[in-house]
Design a protein around this motif. Structure first.
Motif, PDB file in Angstrom:
ATOM      1  N   TYR A   1       0.795  -1.224   0.000  1.00  0.00           N
ATOM      2  CA  TYR A   1       0.000   0.000   0.000  1.00  0.00           C
ATOM      3  C   TYR A   1       0.833   1.283   0.000  1.00  0.00           C
ATOM      4  CZ  TYR A   1      -4.157  -2.809   0.737  1.00  0.00           C
ATOM      5  OH  TYR A   1      -5.181  -3.711   0.568  1.00  0.00           O
ATOM      6  N   MET A   2       2.059   1.201   0.489  1.00  0.00           N
ATOM      7  CA  MET A   2       2.863   2.415   0.624  1.00  0.00           C
ATOM      8  C   MET A   2       4.119   2.405  -0.257  1.00  0.00           C
ATOM      9  SD  MET A   2       0.785   3.693   2.759  1.00  0.00           S
ATOM     10  CE  MET A   2       1.594   5.238   3.128  1.00  0.00           C
ATOM     11  N   GLY A   3       4.333   1.300  -0.982  1.00  0.00           N
ATOM     12  CA  GLY A   3       5.465   1.239  -1.891  1.00  0.00           C
ATOM     13  C   GLY A   3       6.802   1.357  -1.180  1.00  0.00           C
ATOM     14  N   ASN A   4       7.648   2.221  -1.695  1.00  0.00           N
ATOM     15  CA  ASN A   4       8.990   2.395  -1.132  1.00  0.00           C
ATOM     16  C   ASN A   4       9.068   3.529  -0.118  1.00  0.00           C
ATOM     17  OD1 ASN A   4      10.098   0.320  -2.727  1.00  0.00           O
ATOM     18  ND2 ASN A   4      10.267   1.733  -4.488  1.00  0.00           N
ATOM     19  N   ALA A   5       7.918   4.063   0.285  1.00  0.00           N
ATOM     20  CA  ALA A   5       7.920   5.154   1.261  1.00  0.00           C
ATOM     21  C   ALA A   5       8.549   4.676   2.566  1.00  0.00           C
ATOM     22  CB  ALA A   5       6.489   5.621   1.517  1.00  0.00           C
ATOM     23  N   ALA A   6       9.260   5.586   3.220  1.00  0.00           N
ATOM     24  CA  ALA A   6       9.928   5.247   4.481  1.00  0.00           C
ATOM     25  C   ALA A   6       8.897   4.957   5.570  1.00  0.00           C
ATOM     26  CB  ALA A   6      10.833   6.388   4.909  1.00  0.00           C
ATOM     27  N   LYS A   7       9.140   3.903   6.321  1.00  0.00           N
ATOM     28  CA  LYS A   7       8.242   3.553   7.417  1.00  0.00           C
ATOM     29  C   LYS A   7       8.452   4.479   8.609  1.00  0.00           C
ATOM     30  CE  LYS A   7       8.315  -1.393   6.282  1.00  0.00           C
ATOM     31  NZ  LYS A   7       8.711  -2.733   6.776  1.00  0.00           N
ATOM     32  N   PRO A   8       7.378   4.926   9.226  1.00  0.00           N
ATOM     33  CA  PRO A   8       7.528   5.756  10.428  1.00  0.00           C
ATOM     34  C   PRO A   8       8.164   4.955  11.561  1.00  0.00           C
ATOM     35  CG  PRO A   8       5.275   5.828   9.575  1.00  0.00           C
ATOM     36  CD  PRO A   8       5.974   4.730   8.852  1.00  0.00           C
ATOM     37  N   ALA A   9       8.936   5.637  12.386  1.00  0.00           N
ATOM     38  CA  ALA A   9       9.534   4.968  13.548  1.00  0.00           C
ATOM     39  C   ALA A   9       8.487   4.667  14.601  1.00  0.00           C
ATOM     40  CB  ALA A   9      10.635   5.852  14.136  1.00  0.00           C
ATOM     41  N   ASP A  10       7.460   5.520  14.658  1.00  0.00           N
ATOM     42  CA  ASP A  10       6.378   5.331  15.625  1.00  0.00           C
ATOM     43  C   ASP A  10       5.435   4.240  15.121  1.00  0.00           C
ATOM     44  OD1 ASP A  10       3.674   5.695  16.805  1.00  0.00           O
ATOM     45  OD2 ASP A  10       4.607   7.377  17.846  1.00  0.00           O
TER      46      ASP A  10
ATOM     47  N   LEU B   1       2.419   3.277  16.092  1.00  0.00           N
ATOM     48  CA  LEU B   1       1.030   3.693  15.916  1.00  0.00           C
ATOM     49  C   LEU B   1       0.852   4.484  14.626  1.00  0.00           C
ATOM     50  CD1 LEU B   1      -0.018   4.702  19.564  1.00  0.00           C
ATOM     51  CD2 LEU B   1      -0.362   2.518  18.390  1.00  0.00           C
ATOM     52  N   GLN B   2       1.848   5.294  14.274  1.00  0.00           N
ATOM     53  CA  GLN B   2       1.790   6.024  13.011  1.00  0.00           C
ATOM     54  C   GLN B   2       1.861   5.075  11.818  1.00  0.00           C
ATOM     55  OE1 GLN B   2       1.268   9.227  12.094  1.00  0.00           O
ATOM     56  NE2 GLN B   2       0.711   9.585  14.238  1.00  0.00           N
ATOM     57  N   LEU B   3       2.669   4.039  11.949  1.00  0.00           N
ATOM     58  CA  LEU B   3       2.779   3.023  10.894  1.00  0.00           C
ATOM     59  C   LEU B   3       1.420   2.362  10.657  1.00  0.00           C
ATOM     60  CD1 LEU B   3       4.445   1.010   9.063  1.00  0.00           C
ATOM     61  CD2 LEU B   3       4.742  -0.362  11.127  1.00  0.00           C
ATOM     62  N   ILE B   4       0.783   1.949  11.740  1.00  0.00           N
ATOM     63  CA  ILE B   4      -0.536   1.302  11.637  1.00  0.00           C
ATOM     64  C   ILE B   4      -1.539   2.272  11.036  1.00  0.00           C
ATOM     65  CG2 ILE B   4      -2.425   0.276  12.953  1.00  0.00           C
ATOM     66  CD1 ILE B   4      -0.298  -0.561  15.050  1.00  0.00           C
ATOM     67  N   ARG B   5      -1.522   3.504  11.519  1.00  0.00           N
ATOM     68  CA  ARG B   5      -2.480   4.507  11.053  1.00  0.00           C
ATOM     69  C   ARG B   5      -2.360   4.753   9.552  1.00  0.00           C
ATOM     70  NH1 ARG B   5      -7.101   7.034  11.405  1.00  0.00           N
ATOM     71  NH2 ARG B   5      -6.880   7.622  13.602  1.00  0.00           N
ATOM     72  N   GLN B   6      -1.159   4.849   9.046  1.00  0.00           N
ATOM     73  CA  GLN B   6      -0.986   5.145   7.619  1.00  0.00           C
ATOM     74  C   GLN B   6      -1.497   4.006   6.739  1.00  0.00           C
ATOM     75  OE1 GLN B   6       2.757   6.845   6.325  1.00  0.00           O
ATOM     76  NE2 GLN B   6       3.069   7.855   8.309  1.00  0.00           N
ATOM     77  N   VAL B   7      -1.267   2.758   7.156  1.00  0.00           N
ATOM     78  CA  VAL B   7      -1.766   1.620   6.380  1.00  0.00           C
ATOM     79  C   VAL B   7      -3.292   1.564   6.450  1.00  0.00           C
ATOM     80  CG1 VAL B   7      -1.765  -0.896   6.156  1.00  0.00           C
ATOM     81  CG2 VAL B   7       0.363   0.317   6.682  1.00  0.00           C
ATOM     82  N   ILE B   8      -3.842   1.774   7.628  1.00  0.00           N
ATOM     83  CA  ILE B   8      -5.296   1.777   7.782  1.00  0.00           C
ATOM     84  C   ILE B   8      -5.929   2.878   6.943  1.00  0.00           C
ATOM     85  CG2 ILE B   8      -7.133   2.386   9.420  1.00  0.00           C
ATOM     86  CD1 ILE B   8      -5.709   0.727  11.516  1.00  0.00           C
ATOM     87  N   ASP B   9      -5.353   4.065   6.971  1.00  0.00           N
ATOM     88  CA  ASP B   9      -5.900   5.179   6.195  1.00  0.00           C
ATOM     89  C   ASP B   9      -5.929   4.857   4.705  1.00  0.00           C
ATOM     90  OD1 ASP B   9      -6.346   6.661   8.443  1.00  0.00           O
ATOM     91  OD2 ASP B   9      -4.605   7.983   8.194  1.00  0.00           O
ATOM     92  N   LYS B  10      -4.891   4.167   4.232  1.00  0.00           N
ATOM     93  CA  LYS B  10      -4.833   3.810   2.814  1.00  0.00           C
ATOM     94  C   LYS B  10      -5.915   2.782   2.469  1.00  0.00           C
ATOM     95  CE  LYS B  10      -2.191   4.733  -0.830  1.00  0.00           C
ATOM     96  NZ  LYS B  10      -1.880   6.118  -1.252  1.00  0.00           N
ATOM     97  N   ILE B  11      -6.050   1.766   3.311  1.00  0.00           N
ATOM     98  CA  ILE B  11      -7.059   0.725   3.078  1.00  0.00           C
ATOM     99  C   ILE B  11      -8.470   1.311   3.177  1.00  0.00           C
ATOM    100  CG2 ILE B  11      -8.013  -1.438   3.989  1.00  0.00           C
ATOM    101  CD1 ILE B  11      -5.186  -2.154   4.916  1.00  0.00           C
TER     102      ILE B  11
END
Length: 588
Positions: free
Chosen positions: A293-302, A304-314
């Protein structure tokens, strides 16, 4: 009531019942108690005729109780008299079924007394006073001819002006939140008398004179309802009561409403631990889905932010405002087919489920709900009420649809409809004990609906094409949804007993539970006008799931999921702690 009754006690009861002499005493006590229950139920309906109508008992449809001091005295007298009557029965000499009924009746009576003497919501909650729903139920019913229903409505409307005058007299130092809700819901309910009733009268075969009298009284009713709403809007209340219940009242209300084997503090601690567990599971799935879902974008260190970004995309995959209800309707047969294929539980095809727009008099609390027929009206329609988005700003509607996206909307339908609330309530109405139907335990009812969400995914619902396992996206959204039940508990307890601010609540719901802003705002409003009910989801789910796992361990290869479901539901809407006792006793 705070601790589970032990299996040792159950064994002692079984030993007692095994003695022929004691068996006779049990049968005699049961016969007497069954007679008492009939007397109790009849007295209950005389005391609460509106409740009777909602359960399909229509003997008192023409009666609208005026909520004044005299009616509260009558409630108190009924409760005290029946508590005295209960004391005549020896619990040890009652069957399992009647022991549970005894506990549920006693809980109801003590709760009623506590509500009048200590909680006193009749003084600070103006939204308690609303006549529209019961009249709408009578109009929508099919239990009698339209003409007879309209005649009862006419008689019932006679007390509406006095009803609202009593409400005004009762209200002392109300909360701001309940005052606003009372005005909003009563104005929303006016359409029942201005439109629905008028249309029904026009369709009826009543003579012109009767029609004229009904319509005249309907206009009087509208005047009284609108006057109450306007009175609330103009109410001078410089030092309003806080909507927060407080630790002492909250603990007592939890005990009466939830009837768990755990204290509220124990359930709160379990919810905190479960939230942490869910975050760990979600982080793993989100990490695996990141490239998709996020391709080569850098993963957040946080995390909860990582989970949030994937959920927002889905969550971008969702229906439209105009198609929201239609999408729900299309998913119902898909759920039924899956349950039949997996042989998870019997679904009675003769019990209708009607998806409808949420009535205005119900608006402002929950976005989706079930209205099921009572035990006296078992063949009536079950309504799946769906909130609409008419008039919403585009941004608010989009936020709501992302919350109820393609995946989450399916989980919502599992919860509200099949095999959740709709299925459980059909079974409840078939229970041999009417007590368990009319005094249904909210934690068991909501807990079952939450349990079925996980159970369906465990059995492969939501799988990608060619797979037998639910997709990672479905699991991620399920965990997010399960966080809702978990955080409901944390939120409700924290707001009402720990002075949680709205800012802290928004952080919990948006940042830790990954909810959309519109959903979180709606939940804040809900927690500000209800108490304890939000705890029922997590508490009931935890107890049901733990019971299933306990039985699986004890039964081994003899455990059958469909039999467990049907056996569990066969006890009616009883508190899980009592169902657990009976199922373990049967197993033994």
């Amino acid at each position: 009531m705070k601790q589970l009754i032990t299996i040792v006690a159950a064994g002692a009861l079984l030993a007692s019942c095994g003695n022929p002499q004691n068996t006779g005493k049990v049968e005699q006590q049961d016969t007497q108690f069954d007679a008492y229950k009939e007397h109790f139920v009849e007295g209950l309906w005389k005391t609460y005729p509106g409740w009777a109508s909602s359960q399909g008992y229509h003997k008192y449809d023409s009666v609208l109780v005026i909520p004044d001091a005299a009616s509260r005295e009558k409630e108190m007298a009924f409760a005290i008299t029946n508590i005295d009557s209960l004391r005549k029965y020896d619990l040890k000499r009652l069957s399992d079924n009647n022991q549970t009924d005894y506990h549920m009746i006693e809980n109801q009576l003590k709760s009623a007394i506590w509500g009048i003497e200590e909680e006193k919501s009749f003084e600070w909650n103006p939204s308690n006073y609303n006549v529209s729903e019961r009249f709408a139920e009578m109009l929508n019913g099919n239990y009698d001819s339209l003409e007879n229903r309209l005649r009862n409505i006419y008689l019932r409307m006679a007390n509406i002006p006095a009803y609202y005058e009593a409400a005004k007299a009762n209200i002392k130092n109300p909360t701001v939140e309940h005052t606003a809700l009372g005005a909003e819901q009563n104005l929303g309910g006016v359409s029942v008398f201005e439109k629905d009733l008028v249309d029904a009268v026009a369709k009826s075969h009543l003579d012109a004179g009767e029609k004229e009298k009904i319509l005249a009284r309907a206009k009087e009713s509208v005047v009284a309802i609108k006057a109450y709403a306007e009175w609330l809007k103009k109410l001078n209340n410089p030092t309003p009561r806080s909507f927060r219940l407080g630790k002492e009242l909250y603990a007592k209300k939890f005990e009466f409403d939830i009837q768990s084997g755990y204290t509220v503090d124990q359930v709160y601690d379990k919810a905190l631990a479960h939230k942490k567990e869910l975050h760990e599971k979600m982080a793993k799935i989100a990490t695996d889905l990141w490239p998709k879902y996020m391709g080569n974008a850098a993963k957040p260190a946080d995390t909860l932010q990582l989970i949030r970004q994937v959920i927002d995309k889905i969550s971008l995959k969702h229906t439209t405002p105009d198609s929201f209800q239609a999408t729900i309707e299309k998913q119902i047969p898909v759920l039924i087919d899956f349950i039949k294929k997996k042989d998870l539980i019997y679904i009675d095809p003769s019990k209708p489920l009607v998806v409808r727009r949420e009535p205005e008099y119900m608006a402002g609390v929950a976005g989706a709900s079930i209205n099921a027929p009572g035990p006296y009206d078992k063949n009536g329609n079950t309504y799946y009420n769906v909130g609409g988005m008419n008039g919403w700003p585009k941004e608010k509607a989009e936020s709501y649809l992302r919350e109820y996206n393609y995946y989450t909307l399916q989980i919502l339908n599992i919860h509200e409809a099949i095999p959740g609330h709709y299925t459980q309530l059909v079974y409840s109405n078939q229970s041999p004990s009417i007590i368990k139907s009319i005094l249904g335990n909210g934690a068991m009812i909501e807990g079952w609906a939450v349990y079925t969400e996980r159970m369906m995914l465990e059995n492969g619902y939501g799988a990608d094409s060619g797979s037998n396992e639910a997709s990672p996206e479905m699991w991620l959204m399920y965990y997010k949804w399960n966080l809702r039940s978990t955080c409901n508990m944390i939120l409700d307890y924290s707001v009402h007993t720990k002075e949680m601010t709205k800012e802290a609540a928004m952080h919990l719901l948006v940042d830790e539970a990954f909810q959309q802003q519109a959903e979180a705002e709606g939940k804040w409003r809900r927690v500000s006008v209800t108490q304890v009910q939000l705890c029922s989801y997590f508490t009931g789910y935890t107890e049901i799931y733990d019971l299933r796992e306990e039985l699986k361990q004890k039964m081994g290869s003899n455990f059958n999921l469909k039999k467990f479901h049907e056996k569990f539901l066969s006890y009616g809407s009883a508190p899980v702690k009592y169902i657990r006792e009976m199922m373990l006793r049967d197993l033994k």
